[in-house]
Design an enzyme around this catalytic site. Sequence first.
Site, PDB file in Angstrom:
ATOM      1  N   ARG A 193      19.122  19.296  -3.021  1.00 47.28           N
ATOM      2  CA  ARG A 193      19.256  17.877  -2.734  1.00 47.28           C
ATOM      3  C   ARG A 193      20.056  17.286  -3.988  1.00 47.28           C
ATOM      4  O   ARG A 193      19.841  17.559  -4.921  1.00 47.28           O
ATOM      5  CB  ARG A 193      18.031  17.106  -2.746  1.00 47.28           C
ATOM      6  CG  ARG A 193      17.001  17.944  -1.918  1.00 47.28           C
ATOM      7  CD  ARG A 193      16.864  17.292  -0.516  1.00 47.28           C
ATOM      8  NE  ARG A 193      15.717  17.951   0.243  1.00 47.28           N
ATOM      9  CZ  ARG A 193      15.116  17.558   1.311  1.00 47.28           C
ATOM     10  NH1 ARG A 193      15.503  16.171   1.766  1.00 47.28           N
ATOM     11  NH2 ARG A 193      14.359  18.110   1.882  1.00 47.28           N
ATOM     12  N   PRO A 238       0.789  -1.193  -0.066  1.00 48.08           N
ATOM     13  CA  PRO A 238       0.072   0.029   0.017  1.00 48.08           C
ATOM     14  C   PRO A 238       0.847   1.065  -0.048  1.00 48.08           C
ATOM     15  O   PRO A 238       1.918   1.448   0.712  1.00 48.08           O
ATOM     16  CB  PRO A 238      -0.746   0.004   1.295  1.00 48.08           C
ATOM     17  CG  PRO A 238      -0.031  -1.148   2.093  1.00 48.08           C
ATOM     18  CD  PRO A 238       0.981  -1.599   1.469  1.00 48.08           C
ATOM     19  N   GLU A 239       0.305   2.204  -1.049  1.00 46.47           N
ATOM     20  CA  GLU A 239       0.754   3.575  -0.904  1.00 46.47           C
ATOM     21  C   GLU A 239      -0.205   4.293  -0.464  1.00 46.47           C
ATOM     22  O   GLU A 239      -1.363   4.184   0.064  1.00 46.47           O
ATOM     23  CB  GLU A 239       1.565   3.871  -2.117  1.00 46.47           C
ATOM     24  CG  GLU A 239       2.507   2.659  -2.672  1.00 46.47           C
ATOM     25  CD  GLU A 239       2.990   3.053  -4.176  1.00 46.47           C
ATOM     26  OE1 GLU A 239       3.365   4.068  -4.576  1.00 46.47           O
ATOM     27  OE2 GLU A 239       3.548   2.253  -4.728  1.00 46.47           O
ATOM     28  N   HIS A 265      -2.795 -16.106   8.207  1.00 50.63           N
ATOM     29  CA  HIS A 265      -2.235 -14.822   8.237  1.00 50.63           C
ATOM     30  C   HIS A 265      -2.439 -13.835   9.055  1.00 50.63           C
ATOM     31  O   HIS A 265      -2.042 -12.668   8.849  1.00 50.63           O
ATOM     32  CB  HIS A 265      -2.043 -14.345   6.662  1.00 50.63           C
ATOM     33  CG  HIS A 265      -1.240 -15.293   5.778  1.00 50.63           C
ATOM     34  ND1 HIS A 265      -0.334 -16.096   5.877  1.00 50.63           N
ATOM     35  CD2 HIS A 265      -1.971 -15.896   4.540  1.00 50.63           C
ATOM     36  CE1 HIS A 265       0.061 -17.118   4.906  1.00 50.63           C
ATOM     37  NE2 HIS A 265      -1.095 -16.846   4.030  1.00 50.63           N
TER      38      HIS A 265
END
Length: 272
Positions: free
Chosen positions: A151, A2-3, A93
């Site tokens: 950066r 999941p994002e 699970h």
Amino acid sequence: MPELPEVETVVRYLRPHLGGQVITDFHAHWPKVTAPIVPEEFAECISGRTIREVDRRGKYILWNLDQGHIHIHLRMTGQLSVISPGEVGDGRHITAEFTLSNSRQVAFRDTRKFGRIGYMDDLHALESGLGIEPLSAEFSPEWLHRELASRRRQIKPLLLDQAFIAGLGNIYVDEALFVARIHPLKKACDLSSAEAGRLQEAIQEILKESIHQDGTTIISFGFGEGRRGRYRELLQVFRRDGEPCPRCRTPLVKIRVAQRGTHLCPACQVPG
DNA sequence: CAGAGCACCTGTGGGC
DNA sequence: TGCCCACAGGTGCTCT
């Protein structure tokens, strides 16, 4: 798994089930699920507490309690579902389960057991490790270009860094870099203002559309019982190596960047 | 500081 | 069919 869009989908699914409920019990089937503390200590912190609201910060699911906060990270294969007694079904699970005052349960199913559940009195420690929310108003083209300028890292690993932007992962970084026509190895400080602008817009549009589609299900992402995200069909490059680029028909390629499989069009996304 | 390598786990799919 | 290997949506640690 999941994002941000998948986590947001889970939060929206949980919200109407959990608001106002009291947590009456907690049981861990996999003791490390509450690491670094033991499940008994976690249970002590949260039992009897009322869930005020369910929220999200980056990829963390937050249950804001009348006192303190539960945070849940699904990592790769974590899934949450609200079930009634008797409809437990396949118990494989399941690493932990909460019991609520309405006698329903929240099951945490996690094949690879990377997912974690924790408790915090306040969210300062969590906040300190997380960067900007990419769907917030503060995440502007100007903000991104300014931050990139200082950066020297490659753009893809930087976008995956949760302390920079909170919520992006491998799928949406590949998709956003493709849409913005930026090579994943390009140094962040070398992005032009126009590139930063395209990247910011791509990130927001992709995340919004994916949330609209309930996220992306590749293999294991789901929420509730058997529900699936529909964004997979809209992916333009992720796991489509060998297929023609949707923009120029050049075959998409897969490379390794920061130990992650990385998908791109070698013609549209040129290095340098 | 940036990046590589590996650890944490289990399941799946490809090649032979 | 069976075995072995690579790989998987994430993150955190050590080492160079």
